[in-house]
Enzyme design. Structure first.
Site, PDB file in Angstrom:
ATOM      1  N   GLU A   1      -4.672  16.451   9.751  1.00 41.03           N
ATOM      2  CA  GLU A   1      -3.492  15.709   9.322  1.00 41.03           C
ATOM      3  C   GLU A   1      -2.756  16.515   8.252  1.00 41.03           C
ATOM      4  O   GLU A   1      -3.337  17.368   7.581  1.00 41.03           O
ATOM      5  CB  GLU A   1      -3.904  14.348   8.744  1.00 41.03           C
ATOM      6  CG  GLU A   1      -4.472  13.402   9.789  1.00 41.03           C
ATOM      7  CD  GLU A   1      -4.602  11.965   9.297  1.00 41.03           C
ATOM      8  OE1 GLU A   1      -4.190  11.065  10.031  1.00 41.03           O
ATOM      9  OE2 GLU A   1      -5.115  11.743   8.191  1.00 41.03           O
TER      10      GLU A   1
ATOM     11  N   TYR B   1       6.163   7.634  10.028  1.00 43.46           N
ATOM     12  CA  TYR B   1       5.006   8.338   9.486  1.00 43.46           C
ATOM     13  C   TYR B   1       5.411   9.567   8.684  1.00 43.46           C
ATOM     14  O   TYR B   1       6.588   9.899   8.576  1.00 43.46           O
ATOM     15  CB  TYR B   1       4.049   8.702  10.634  1.00 43.46           C
ATOM     16  CG  TYR B   1       3.060   7.598  10.962  1.00 43.46           C
ATOM     17  CD1 TYR B   1       3.206   6.322  10.423  1.00 43.46           C
ATOM     18  CD2 TYR B   1       1.973   7.827  11.806  1.00 43.46           C
ATOM     19  CE1 TYR B   1       2.288   5.304  10.720  1.00 43.46           C
ATOM     20  CE2 TYR B   1       1.059   6.820  12.105  1.00 43.46           C
ATOM     21  CZ  TYR B   1       1.225   5.560  11.559  1.00 43.46           C
ATOM     22  OH  TYR B   1       0.315   4.574  11.849  1.00 43.46           O
ATOM     23  N   SER B   2       4.412  10.259   8.175  1.00 36.45           N
ATOM     24  CA  SER B   2       4.649  11.304   7.173  1.00 36.45           C
ATOM     25  C   SER B   2       5.495  12.462   7.658  1.00 36.45           C
ATOM     26  O   SER B   2       5.551  12.762   8.847  1.00 36.45           O
ATOM     27  CB  SER B   2       3.314  11.847   6.680  1.00 36.45           C
ATOM     28  OG  SER B   2       2.745  10.908   5.817  1.00 36.45           O
TER      29      SER B   2
ATOM     30  N   LEU C   1       0.814  -1.219   0.000  1.00 35.67           N
ATOM     31  CA  LEU C   1       0.000   0.000   0.000  1.00 35.67           C
ATOM     32  C   LEU C   1       0.842   1.261   0.000  1.00 35.67           C
ATOM     33  O   LEU C   1       1.817   1.365   0.739  1.00 35.67           O
ATOM     34  CB  LEU C   1      -0.911  -0.033   1.234  1.00 35.67           C
ATOM     35  CG  LEU C   1      -1.838   1.155   1.449  1.00 35.67           C
ATOM     36  CD1 LEU C   1      -3.210   0.693   1.936  1.00 35.67           C
ATOM     37  CD2 LEU C   1      -1.254   2.152   2.449  1.00 35.67           C
ATOM     38  N   LEU C   2       0.440   2.180  -0.827  1.00 33.11           N
ATOM     39  CA  LEU C   2       1.050   3.521  -0.858  1.00 33.11           C
ATOM     40  C   LEU C   2       0.047   4.484  -0.253  1.00 33.11           C
ATOM     41  O   LEU C   2      -1.150   4.358  -0.496  1.00 33.11           O
ATOM     42  CB  LEU C   2       1.340   3.871  -2.314  1.00 33.11           C
ATOM     43  CG  LEU C   2       1.580   5.314  -2.783  1.00 33.11           C
ATOM     44  CD1 LEU C   2       2.330   5.294  -4.115  1.00 33.11           C
ATOM     45  CD2 LEU C   2       0.305   6.130  -2.961  1.00 33.11           C
ATOM     46  N   ASN C   3       0.532   5.437   0.577  1.00 28.38           N
ATOM     47  CA  ASN C   3      -0.346   6.571   0.893  1.00 28.38           C
ATOM     48  C   ASN C   3       0.408   7.883   0.738  1.00 28.38           C
ATOM     49  O   ASN C   3       0.882   8.148  -0.378  1.00 28.38           O
ATOM     50  CB  ASN C   3      -1.163   6.388   2.172  1.00 28.38           C
ATOM     51  CG  ASN C   3      -0.416   6.097   3.443  1.00 28.38           C
ATOM     52  OD1 ASN C   3       0.356   5.158   3.534  1.00 28.38           O
ATOM     53  ND2 ASN C   3      -0.649   6.888   4.465  1.00 28.38           N
ATOM     54  N   ASP C   4       0.532   8.709   1.727  1.00 27.16           N
ATOM     55  CA  ASP C   4       0.965  10.099   1.528  1.00 27.16           C
ATOM     56  C   ASP C   4       2.305  10.275   0.799  1.00 27.16           C
ATOM     57  O   ASP C   4       3.268   9.563   1.100  1.00 27.16           O
ATOM     58  CB  ASP C   4       1.160  10.788   2.884  1.00 27.16           C
ATOM     59  CG  ASP C   4       0.075  10.493   3.873  1.00 27.16           C
ATOM     60  OD1 ASP C   4      -0.917   9.829   3.522  1.00 27.16           O
ATOM     61  OD2 ASP C   4       0.211  10.930   5.034  1.00 27.16           O
TER      62      ASP C   4
ATOM     63  N   GLN D   1       4.593   7.109   1.765  1.00 30.31           N
ATOM     64  CA  GLN D   1       4.241   6.191   2.843  1.00 30.31           C
ATOM     65  C   GLN D   1       3.983   4.828   2.224  1.00 30.31           C
ATOM     66  O   GLN D   1       3.230   4.701   1.249  1.00 30.31           O
ATOM     67  CB  GLN D   1       2.966   6.679   3.542  1.00 30.31           C
ATOM     68  CG  GLN D   1       3.182   7.837   4.476  1.00 30.31           C
ATOM     69  CD  GLN D   1       3.874   7.399   5.754  1.00 30.31           C
ATOM     70  OE1 GLN D   1       3.285   6.765   6.609  1.00 30.31           O
ATOM     71  NE2 GLN D   1       5.144   7.739   5.885  1.00 30.31           N
TER      72      GLN D   1
HETATM   73  C1  FRU Z   1      -2.436  10.621   6.450  1.00 33.12           C
HETATM   74  C2  FRU Z   1      -1.735   9.873   7.559  1.00 33.12           C
HETATM   75  C3  FRU Z   1      -0.766  10.767   8.287  1.00 33.12           C
HETATM   76  C4  FRU Z   1       0.223   9.777   8.859  1.00 33.12           C
HETATM   77  C5  FRU Z   1       0.313   8.760   7.757  1.00 33.12           C
HETATM   78  C6  FRU Z   1       0.521   7.345   8.214  1.00 33.12           C
HETATM   79  O1  FRU Z   1      -2.900   9.774   5.449  1.00 33.12           O
HETATM   80  O2  FRU Z   1      -2.657   9.280   8.434  1.00 33.12           O
HETATM   81  O3  FRU Z   1      -1.366  11.586   9.267  1.00 33.12           O
HETATM   82  O4  FRU Z   1       1.447  10.349   9.147  1.00 33.12           O
HETATM   83  O5  FRU Z   1      -0.898   8.834   7.042  1.00 33.12           O
HETATM   84  O6  FRU Z   1       0.703   6.504   7.121  1.00 33.12           O
END
Ligand code: FRU
Length: 487
Positions: free
Chosen positions: A218, A102-103, A40-43, A59
């Protein structure tokens, strides 16, 4: 994209290759968007122009499409288009980030790139502990973490929801803004100050006149452009009436005079959405060497299952967008470099009077489509893209109320049903231009040169290639151009 096989810990080489194979065999893999090799990719994190390259981290949870223990995954590029895969940037290998790196963001100092991030740790009782941490990257690309956090814990009055440091150079030293939650369960942003990026002094909460029901902010981002101060953030917990849509979470911004760095007062009081689509969150911006403010966003949202989950991966980033300010609002347009991907141009001027137009030359899956309206008397102008016999995504503009609506109710495999299948926005002075970036499983729609944009994932069958233009209750004359996009 060259795939790197830097293997995360906790899995054998064989198992990891197996996971990679499953992902490679997935339908809906994107062709020109940044997406995870597995998991999974996020921020987007740590965006920078440094040492002759654009650097981007995201992320990442390697082992599946869930929000597990996060890493920073690292890519670099000369042109924002072709990305070199550098594998793991930061791994959760310290006690203070054991439950997730985290981010965070990055900033250049003395020829080095400082990466500031949140260490997420859970204790034996599964209680969260958040700290703000540092890693430094040198010109050879070696990344070293500091052995203890720079900011050990949240200040008084703030819960352990304290994360996502964004750092910039203020008038008087470096400033850091972090997302936070007060013990009264309201969202806020905190400001810290430093002269060396290592010792940070807590300055206090940012004071803003805008009030909302959000319980947490966030990924805040603050920058100045065109004489204005802009505070972007992702307020979680806004009511549908406040946000005007039914997305689970939101990304928006306040625009005002530059923040007063002495009093920490920021007068931005009008909240604007950054993106009107279904799948957009946690954007981050940076300034490049040409002085452009560039944004990447996560084309996804937390707590929603996506159809690619069953193939072991989820999500992608948006294409890079250049931000400018006009009439007190942010405008977002694809960076110029996106034109490097264009091939096989097609151009046509069409006149439709209560009728539809379609031509195979405008069909496709991976393309940019530009529609410039020359004249419109039609009550409705509609485009259906990525269409086959059963599926299509509809973009509908109604001249009467100047509303543009994106309908993904029949886009393909259905997901996120609980959050509705329409998104709309009102245009100030009618529809003049639509620029659509279609990739295998996403659409990014830029309206009137970035006045409004919609980002969304769609999961059509491979046969979903048709494009149909329709004018109803009158006529539309438009120039339409299309380019296939190839990496
Ligand atoms: C936003 C978030 C950030 C956090 C990160 C964790 O999508 O929840 O607040 O640092 O993703 O993956």
């Amino acid at each position: 994209m060259k795939i790197s096989f830097t293997k995360p810990d906790g899995i054998t080489e064989e198992e990891y290759l197996e996971l990679g194979k499953k992902v490679q065999n997935s339908p809906w893999r994107q062709s020109y968007h940044i997406q995870p090799v597995t998991g999974l990719l996020n921020d987007p994190n740590g965006l920078a122009w440094y040492n002759g390259y654009y650097h981007l981290f995201y992320q990442w949870f390697p082992f599946g499409p869930v929000h597990g223990t996060k890493y920073w995954y690292h890519l670099r590029s000369k042109d924002l288009i072709i990305w070199e895969d550098l594998g793991i940037g930061l791994a959760p290998d310290q006690s203070f980030d054991s439950h997730g790196v985290y981010s965070g963001s990055s900033i250049k100092k003395d020829g080095l790139l400082y990466l500031l991030y949140t260490g997420n740790h859970r204790d034996d009782d599964w209680v969260r502990h958040s700290s703000q941490c540092l890693a430094v990257m040198d010109q050879e690309g070696r990344i070293r973490k500091e052995t203890s956090p720079l900011i050990q814990e949240p200040p008084e009055g703030i819960t352990e929801h304290f994360r996502d440091p964004k750092v910039w150079k203020g008038k008087n030293g470096y400033l850091m803004i972090t997302g936070a939650q007060t013990i009264a369960q309201t969202g806020t942003a905190l400001i810290y100050q430093s002269s060396d990026l290592k010792k940070w002094k807590y300055r206090g909460e940012l004071t803003v006149p805008w009030k909302s029901k959000a319980y947490m902010w966030e990924c805040p981002d603050y920058f100045e452009a065109d004489g204005s101060g802009i505070l972007m953030m992702c307020p979680q917990g806004m009511e549908t009436e406040e946000s005007g849509n039914s997305n689970i979470y939101e990304s928006g911004y306040l625009i005002g005079s530059p923040m007063d760095e002495e009093t920490l007062i920021f007068d931005g009081n009008r909240y604007e959405k950054l993106d009107y689509g279904f799948d957009f969150y946690a954007p981050q911006t940076f300034l490049d060497s040409l002085g452009r403010r560039i944004l990447f966003g996560w084309m996804g949202l937390p707590e929603i299952s996506y159809p690619t989950d069953r193939y072991g991966w989820a999500h992608c980033l948006t294409i890079p967008r250049e931000l400018t300010i006009a009439e007190g609002r942010i405008r977002q347009n694809p960076v110029k470099e996106m034109e490097l991907l264009r091939s096989e141009p097609v151009c046509e001027t069409i006149l439709m009077e209560d009728e539809s137009y379609q031509d195979v030359r405008f069909y496709g899956r991976h393309y940019e489509l530009m529609v410039q309206i020359i004249n419109q008397t039609a009550g409705i102008f509609e485009m259906r893209v990525r269409q086959n016999k059963q599926e299509q995504t509809t973009i509908r503009y109604s001249g009467k109320d100047q509303m543009i609506c994106v309908d993904r109710s029949a886009s393909g495999e259905v997901f996120a049903k609980d959050y509705g299948s329409f998104r709309k926005a009102r245009l100030k002075n009618g529809l003049r231009e639509l620029r659509i970036f279609s990739d295998e499983s996403s659409l990014e729609i830029f309206v009137n040169q970035g006045e409004v944009c919609f980002s969304l994932r769609i999961f059509p069958k491979e046969s979903g290639v048709e494009t149909v233009f329709t004018a109803r209750e009158g006529s539309v004359k438009a120039t339409i151009q299309k380019w296939n996009l190839k990496v």
